[in-house]
Each structure stands twice: as C-alpha cells, then as structure tokens.
Design an enzyme around this catalytic site. Structure first.
Site, PDB file in Angstrom:
ATOM      1  N   ASP A   1       9.500   3.235   2.294  1.00  0.00           N
ATOM      2  CA  ASP A   1       8.343   3.837   2.210  1.00  0.00           C
ATOM      3  C   ASP A   1       8.089   3.624   3.555  1.00  0.00           C
ATOM      4  OD1 ASP A   1       5.967   4.874   2.569  1.00  0.00           O
ATOM      5  OD2 ASP A   1       4.516   3.532   0.638  1.00  0.00           O
TER       6      ASP A   1
ATOM      7  N   LYS B   1       2.785  11.187   6.803  1.00  0.00           N
ATOM      8  CA  LYS B   1       2.021  11.022   8.175  1.00  0.00           C
ATOM      9  C   LYS B   1       2.022  12.127   9.397  1.00  0.00           C
ATOM     10  CE  LYS B   1       0.021   6.456   6.868  1.00  0.00           C
ATOM     11  NZ  LYS B   1      -2.305   6.480   6.444  1.00  0.00           N
TER      12      LYS B   1
ATOM     13  N   PHE C   1       0.802  -1.140   0.131  1.00  0.00           N
ATOM     14  CA  PHE C   1       0.300   0.297   0.143  1.00  0.00           C
ATOM     15  C   PHE C   1       1.193   1.071  -0.270  1.00  0.00           C
ATOM     16  CE2 PHE C   1      -2.611   3.544   1.168  1.00  0.00           C
ATOM     17  CZ  PHE C   1      -3.726   3.087   0.789  1.00  0.00           C
TER      18      PHE C   1
HETATM   19  N1  PMP Z   1       2.458   4.456   2.053  1.00  0.00           N
HETATM   20  C1  PMP Z   1       2.502   3.915   3.486  1.00  0.00           C
HETATM   21  C2  PMP Z   1       2.989   2.943   3.487  1.00  0.00           C
HETATM   22  C3  PMP Z   1       1.082   3.962   3.593  1.00  0.00           C
HETATM   23  O1  PMP Z   1       0.397   3.730   4.980  1.00  0.00           O
HETATM   24  C4  PMP Z   1      -0.161   5.536   2.908  1.00  0.00           C
HETATM   25  C5  PMP Z   1      -1.100   5.633   3.836  1.00  0.00           C
HETATM   26  N2  PMP Z   1      -1.968   4.458   4.449  1.00  0.00           N
HETATM   27  C6  PMP Z   1       0.300   6.116   1.946  1.00  0.00           C
HETATM   28  C7  PMP Z   1       2.450   5.168   1.524  1.00  0.00           C
HETATM   29  C8  PMP Z   1      -0.428   7.267   1.769  1.00  0.00           C
HETATM   30  O2  PMP Z   1      -0.316   7.968   2.449  1.00  0.00           O
HETATM   31  P1  PMP Z   1      -1.734   9.660   2.151  1.00  0.00           P
HETATM   32  O3  PMP Z   1      -2.845   9.007   2.564  1.00  0.00           O
HETATM   33  O4  PMP Z   1      -0.862  10.368   3.034  1.00  0.00           O
HETATM   34  O5  PMP Z   1      -1.054   9.678   0.838  1.00  0.00           O
END
Ligand code: PMP
Length: 398
Positions: A224, A253, A139
């Site tokens: 990530d 985040k 994700f």
């Molecule tokens: N990468 C990871 C590992 C995530 O968990 C998330 C959000 N759950 C994102 C990217 C995307 O972040 P955003 O919702 O701020 O676009």
C-alpha cells in the site's frame, strides 16, 4: 486567529484545526481573512506537487473542455495512455495490469478482492477460507472491511460486525510474519513505511525478508503506497528504497495531485486478471478528468526531479530534526525523503497541542496520534520556506 464557521448541517466526523481555508498556491494556503499559512501536511501527501501545480491545473482545464465522464461502459482516449505511462514510470513487467479507481480505500478494497479471488481460482484456497496477513498499526482506509483489521480501537468501535479473513502480526517482524503464513494465506498487505502510525520505517531487511517469505509460500505481497508512493520518499515508490518488487501496488493520494481523486491498483496479470468483466468496477474509476490529471502527475514524476528534490530537501529536513533530537526538543525523528514522524516529549504537550501552537505561527501540521506529529511538505516547497517552518517548530518546542 480565524475562527471556524459553525455550519449547522455538516457532519462532525473530523476534528479540524480552527482555520477555514479559501485559497492555495504551491506550499502556501490562505484562510478566509487572507492570512497565509505554510502547509506541512500537504493533504496527507496528496499534494506532493503543491497546491494547484500549473501543469495539473492546465491538464484539468483542458480536459474540462473535452469530456469529463464516460463511465466504464465506454472507453475513452486517455485510459490506454494512462495505463501505459504509469506502467513505464513504475517499470512494471510487460504483462502487468493497471486498474484505476478513485480513493485509496477503494483501491485497497480492490486489491483485497483480487487477492482473495486469485487465492480461490489460482492457488486453490477453498472459498471463504482465504486469509490476508496485515500489520499492527496499519492504516489502509475507512471502509468496513478495511477497519475489520485495523488495530486502532477508535477506528473500529461500534462499527461491527466485521469482515473475517485477516490476521494481524507485529510490524517490522518478518519472522513473526513468516510464521503466520499457512495454507489459507493468499496475501500479505503492508505499508512499506507506515504513514498514519507516525512514519514508522522498518529495518532495511524487513521487506526483503517478507518478500522471501511470500515467495517461499506462493503468497502475494501487496504494498500500500497510497501515502508513501509517488516521490515522497525520494524514490518513485518507497519499496525501491529496499529493492523490493511487490506483486501488487496500491496508489492514491498524489496520483491526483490534490486536483482530483484518483487511485490505482497495479501489478501481476494473473492477480488483477481475475477481476474479469462484470466482477468489479466503479462509475468514476478512470474517468477522463482523473486520467488527464494523473497523466500530468506521471509527467512530473517522469523527469525524476521531484524524487531528487525529496532526497535533497529530505536530507536537510533530517539534519534539522536530528539537531532538535540532540538538543532535547524532540524525543525522536524518523525521516524518509521529505517525510517525517516526530515524537514529542510529554512536557511539550500532545501532538494536537503542538499543531495548534504551530497554527498560530502560520504553519499547518497534523498530529497522527498522541505525542506524534507528521511532516509531509509539498516536494515543491522552497528551502527557505521549509527552514522558516522548522524555525517555527523549534521555537514552539522551546
Ligand atoms: N492507505 C494508506 C497507506 C493511507 O495513508 C490512506 C489514507 N491516509 C489510505 C490508504 C486511504 O486513502 P483514502 O483516504 O483516499 O481512502
């Protein structure tokens, strides 16, 4: 129980639990009727320091009285301090770069663009042939390019045509990953621990083996850490747990502490350096308000106390969840710092049903999918509160 308002104009791209929140402080939130709930989701790990941490609120308030937006057409006085202090916190190499954006997905997109351009310009991969290896169950966000390599059918259905140039391999299998690398491969993009998939923790040797495979083929390793980073796992970055240094790290985040949206891509100068003036940007990326709060977040992490707290409370969390596995109330509990994915026995219903039962018991959680629930309390949660919530979980599973 509070019932949701039914706003006639609000798009329904979420299926929220039936609670309408109106206030929050540290790990507690309040609904519109004044009923209090303990927040064990913490904005999917954005609220690592709880709701409205005083240092973050103060930083935002003070900045509101100075300047809030310049756009990147002009520099402002917090951009350099933000880059310098974040680089020091993450122990970056001297010439590494920090590129601020707004959301996690936007930062992942930025890393993808940088890796592709680096592949063309530095590695000599022909234009339009660059491929990036990603993992099953990933994700990384919701943009069209990112869902192009999602393995979640619901996330993709109906949204094509998709962006080519990605190859999916099984998560946790470094041999399969190494075998997928060819002359078109420019990067490997992975979550060091998969969050949305249900806190999936690979074997300790996995990331080091991926690192070695990337090194052998001159391929970038992009981590990530949007969800795993900034204290959650008991270390500043989850990659530290296995001693791996990625070429590029994506943060989001918790970088804004739940006060502002702010993300960043950090890493190798030759990679991020390909994003020369005029090739990439965002109106709000690195805005003064975001930098002020992010600097305060960096300040909280510089002391190391939140990482230590995540380790200590995390060990306690793992012990208590382990006991629920032993007595049959849970099928499995995967823990990393103050972060857990728990798998339910179908006789206890779905993750969604358990979340609903916990809501009635004034504990907020969210299922990741099917039989799996994620627990990610603020790192600032009081141990008594955590224990109370785990009592509620244990009772709800009886
Ligand atoms: N990468 C990871 C590992 C995530 O968990 C998330 C959000 N759950 C994102 C990217 C995307 O972040 P955003 O919702 O701020 O676009």
């Amino acid at each position: 129980m509070t019932t949701s308002l039914v706003p006639s104009h609000l798009a329904r791209n979420y299926h929220p639990l039936p609670v309408v929140l109106a206030g929050g402080e540290n790990s507690w939130v309040r609904d519109t009727a004044g009923r209090e709930y303990l927040d064990l989701l913490a904005g999917y790990s954005a609220l690592n320091f709880g709701h409205r941490h005083p240092a973050l609120v103060d930083a935002a308030r003070a900045q509101l009285d100075r300047i809030t937006l310049t756009s990147r057409a002009f520099e402002h006085d917090l951009l350099e301090p933000f880059a310098t202090r974040l680089a020091a916190l993450l122990e970056l190499r001297d010439d590494d770069l920090v590129l601020p954006m707004n959301t996690g997905a936007e930062a992942v997109e930025t890393a993808i663009k940088a890796a592709r351009k680096w592949g063309h310009e530095v590695k000599g991969v022909p234009a339009d042939r660059a491929t990036i290896i990603v993992a099953d169950g990933n994700f990384h966000g919701r943009t069209t390019t990112i869902i192009s390599f999602s393995t979640d059918e619901e996330a993709r259905a109906g949204f094509g045509p998709f962006t080519p140039g990605f190859r999916v391999v099984p998560y946790g299998d470094a041999e399969a990953l190494a075998a997928a690398i060819d002359e078109t491969t420019v990067a490997v993009l992975l979550e060091p621990i998969q969050g949305e998939a249900g806190v999936i923790i690979p074997e300790a040797g996995y990331l080091p083996a991926v690192r070695a495979a990337c090194d052998a083929a001159d391929v970038l390793l992009i981590a990530d850490e949007v969800q795993s980073g900034l204290g959650r796992t008991g270390t500043t970055l989850a990659c530290e747990l296995v001693g791996v240094t990625p070429d590029v790290v994506v943060l989001g985040k918790a970088l804004g502490g739940g006060v502002v949206p702010v993300s960043a891509v950090v890493g190798r100068q030759d990679v991020l350096g390909v994003l020369t003036a005029g090739t990439h940007g965002s109106t709000f990326g690195g805005n003064p308000l975001a930098c002020a709060v992010a600097l305060a977040v960096v300040g909280l992490l510089e002391t190391g106390e939140h990482q230590a707290r995540a380790r200590e409370l995390g060990a306690h969390l793992a012990e208590r969840l382990g006991a629920m596995v032993t007595d049959g109330r849970l099928v499995e509990a995967r823990c990393a710092g103050l972060w857990a994915g728990i798998d339910l026995d179908p006789r206890h219903g779905t993750g969604r049903q358990l979340s609903e039962r916990l809501l009635e018991r004034r504990v907020l959680t969210k299922d990741t999918h099917g039989q799996t629930l994620r627990l990610a309390p603020p790192l600032t949660i009081a141990q008594d509160d955590l224990d109370w919530a785990l009592d509620q979980l244990g009772d709800a599973l009886r």
